[in-house]
Scaffold this motif. Sequence first.
Motif, PDB file in Angstrom:
ATOM      1  N   TRP A 141       0.832  -1.210   0.000  1.00 29.99           N
ATOM      2  CA  TRP A 141       0.000   0.000   0.000  1.00 29.99           C
ATOM      3  C   TRP A 141       0.866   1.259   0.000  1.00 29.99           C
ATOM      4  O   TRP A 141       0.620   2.193  -0.762  1.00 29.99           O
ATOM      5  CB  TRP A 141      -0.943  -0.002   1.201  1.00 29.99           C
ATOM      6  N   VAL A 142       1.888   1.277   0.859  1.00 30.91           N
ATOM      7  CA  VAL A 142       2.775   2.446   0.940  1.00 30.91           C
ATOM      8  C   VAL A 142       3.482   2.668  -0.400  1.00 30.91           C
ATOM      9  O   VAL A 142       3.530   3.785  -0.903  1.00 30.91           O
ATOM     10  CB  VAL A 142       3.807   2.298   2.092  1.00 30.91           C
ATOM     11  N   SER A 143       4.019   1.610  -0.967  1.00 31.23           N
ATOM     12  CA  SER A 143       4.791   1.765  -2.209  1.00 31.23           C
ATOM     13  C   SER A 143       3.935   2.229  -3.380  1.00 31.23           C
ATOM     14  O   SER A 143       4.425   2.920  -4.275  1.00 31.23           O
ATOM     15  CB  SER A 143       5.526   0.473  -2.550  1.00 31.23           C
ATOM     16  N   LYS A 144       2.649   1.882  -3.387  1.00 28.44           N
ATOM     17  CA  LYS A 144       1.762   2.294  -4.480  1.00 28.44           C
ATOM     18  C   LYS A 144       1.078   3.627  -4.210  1.00 28.44           C
ATOM     19  O   LYS A 144       0.416   4.161  -5.096  1.00 28.44           O
ATOM     20  CB  LYS A 144       0.709   1.219  -4.728  1.00 28.44           C
ATOM     21  N   ASN A 145       1.239   4.166  -3.028  1.00 28.15           N
ATOM     22  CA  ASN A 145       0.544   5.395  -2.663  1.00 28.15           C
ATOM     23  C   ASN A 145       1.281   6.602  -3.252  1.00 28.15           C
ATOM     24  O   ASN A 145       2.414   6.894  -2.862  1.00 28.15           O
ATOM     25  CB  ASN A 145       0.456   5.514  -1.142  1.00 28.15           C
ATOM     26  N   PRO A 146       0.647   7.327  -4.143  1.00 27.97           N
ATOM     27  CA  PRO A 146       1.314   8.465  -4.789  1.00 27.97           C
ATOM     28  C   PRO A 146       1.509   9.671  -3.861  1.00 27.97           C
ATOM     29  O   PRO A 146       2.245  10.596  -4.217  1.00 27.97           O
ATOM     30  CB  PRO A 146       0.370   8.821  -5.948  1.00 27.97           C
ATOM     31  N   GLN A 147       0.871   9.646  -2.719  1.00 29.21           N
ATOM     32  CA  GLN A 147       0.999  10.765  -1.776  1.00 29.21           C
ATOM     33  C   GLN A 147       2.426  10.935  -1.277  1.00 29.21           C
ATOM     34  O   GLN A 147       2.905  12.046  -1.122  1.00 29.21           O
ATOM     35  CB  GLN A 147       0.063  10.550  -0.585  1.00 29.21           C
ATOM     36  N   PHE A 148       3.120   9.839  -1.031  1.00 30.35           N
ATOM     37  CA  PHE A 148       4.425   9.882  -0.380  1.00 30.35           C
ATOM     38  C   PHE A 148       5.567   9.904  -1.387  1.00 30.35           C
ATOM     39  O   PHE A 148       5.535   9.226  -2.411  1.00 30.35           O
ATOM     40  CB  PHE A 148       4.583   8.685   0.557  1.00 30.35           C
ATOM     41  N   LYS A 149       6.590  10.672  -1.052  1.00 34.36           N
ATOM     42  CA  LYS A 149       7.790  10.724  -1.876  1.00 34.36           C
ATOM     43  C   LYS A 149       8.527   9.390  -1.779  1.00 34.36           C
ATOM     44  O   LYS A 149       8.417   8.673  -0.786  1.00 34.36           O
ATOM     45  CB  LYS A 149       8.704  11.860  -1.413  1.00 34.36           C
ATOM     46  N   ASP A 150       9.328   9.092  -2.800  1.00 31.85           N
ATOM     47  CA  ASP A 150      10.062   7.824  -2.832  1.00 31.85           C
ATOM     48  C   ASP A 150      10.980   7.665  -1.624  1.00 31.85           C
ATOM     49  O   ASP A 150      11.097   6.573  -1.070  1.00 31.85           O
ATOM     50  CB  ASP A 150      10.853   7.689  -4.129  1.00 31.85           C
ATOM     51  N   GLU A 151      11.638   8.739  -1.223  1.00 28.82           N
ATOM     52  CA  GLU A 151      12.520   8.669  -0.056  1.00 28.82           C
ATOM     53  C   GLU A 151      11.729   8.324   1.210  1.00 28.82           C
ATOM     54  O   GLU A 151      12.189   7.543   2.046  1.00 28.82           O
ATOM     55  CB  GLU A 151      13.266   9.986   0.143  1.00 28.82           C
ATOM     56  N   ALA A 152      10.536   8.867   1.354  1.00 24.84           N
ATOM     57  CA  ALA A 152       9.684   8.559   2.507  1.00 24.84           C
ATOM     58  C   ALA A 152       9.299   7.082   2.501  1.00 24.84           C
ATOM     59  O   ALA A 152       9.295   6.426   3.549  1.00 24.84           O
ATOM     60  CB  ALA A 152       8.438   9.431   2.492  1.00 24.84           C
ATOM     61  N   LYS A 153       9.005   6.561   1.325  1.00 20.38           N
ATOM     62  CA  LYS A 153       8.639   5.150   1.188  1.00 20.38           C
ATOM     63  C   LYS A 153       9.816   4.249   1.563  1.00 20.38           C
ATOM     64  O   LYS A 153       9.651   3.248   2.263  1.00 20.38           O
ATOM     65  CB  LYS A 153       8.190   4.850  -0.238  1.00 20.38           C
ATOM     66  N   ARG A 154      11.015   4.625   1.109  1.00 17.81           N
ATOM     67  CA  ARG A 154      12.214   3.841   1.438  1.00 17.81           C
ATOM     68  C   ARG A 154      12.497   3.883   2.936  1.00 17.81           C
ATOM     69  O   ARG A 154      12.817   2.849   3.542  1.00 17.81           O
ATOM     70  CB  ARG A 154      13.428   4.351   0.657  1.00 17.81           C
ATOM     71  N   ASP A 155      12.383   5.059   3.539  1.00 19.16           N
ATOM     72  CA  ASP A 155      12.600   5.182   4.990  1.00 19.16           C
ATOM     73  C   ASP A 155      11.618   4.313   5.765  1.00 19.16           C
ATOM     74  O   ASP A 155      11.992   3.632   6.712  1.00 19.16           O
ATOM     75  CB  ASP A 155      12.469   6.640   5.440  1.00 19.16           C
ATOM     76  N   PHE A 156      10.362   4.359   5.359  1.00 23.59           N
ATOM     77  CA  PHE A 156       9.343   3.565   6.036  1.00 23.59           C
ATOM     78  C   PHE A 156       9.659   2.075   5.923  1.00 23.59           C
ATOM     79  O   PHE A 156       9.593   1.341   6.908  1.00 23.59           O
ATOM     80  CB  PHE A 156       7.957   3.863   5.446  1.00 23.59           C
ATOM     81  N   ALA A 157      10.023   1.633   4.733  1.00 24.72           N
ATOM     82  CA  ALA A 157      10.304   0.212   4.501  1.00 24.72           C
ATOM     83  C   ALA A 157      11.541  -0.273   5.248  1.00 24.72           C
ATOM     84  O   ALA A 157      11.651  -1.452   5.568  1.00 24.72           O
ATOM     85  CB  ALA A 157      10.453  -0.050   3.008  1.00 24.72           C
TER      86      ALA A 157
END
Length: 167
Positions: free
Chosen positions: A91-107
């Motif tokens: 869900w996070v990776s497909k969510n266009p709201q978040f920047k790629d760096e935010a997605k990587r940090d979360f993961a």
Amino acid sequence: MSNNPIFVLDANVFIQAARQYYAFDLVPCFWDILKRYAQKGYICTIDFVKREIVTNKDQLANWFQNEFSNYCFDAMRDGEVVKAYREIIKWVSKNPQFKDEAKRDFASGADGWVIAYAMVHNCVVVTHERYDPNIKRKVPIPNVCREFDVSYIDTFDMMRKLEMKIC
């Protein structure tokens, strides 16, 4: 108090308490109370949170290693938690709201695992992060919790629900 859920604590609960309002030298009984409620089965955390905390090699890390390690669950050994974590990351990776760096940090952090553990074990996540419907630079725990219908509160609300009294 017997009807209370189990509260799974995010790293920031420990870190902010230790560095600010419940510092070990100012309110040592807070740390005893946390441990006592964990012993009773009301509070826990996961191994990923432990890793974040003990890497600092400070007083909190020492306390955590010596006093709280028994209340950390190995999230990756629970197949249902791993499955829930994959759903969250998808869900996070497909969510266009978040920047790629935010997605990587979360993961790469503990947050997704904390939420997955709470999701599977019907726990309440305890965090100091706040819901933000417009944030792009970070993936806040409450945003993910809302998406997956996982309850969350902050430390002070948890203390009220558990009727914790500090000294």
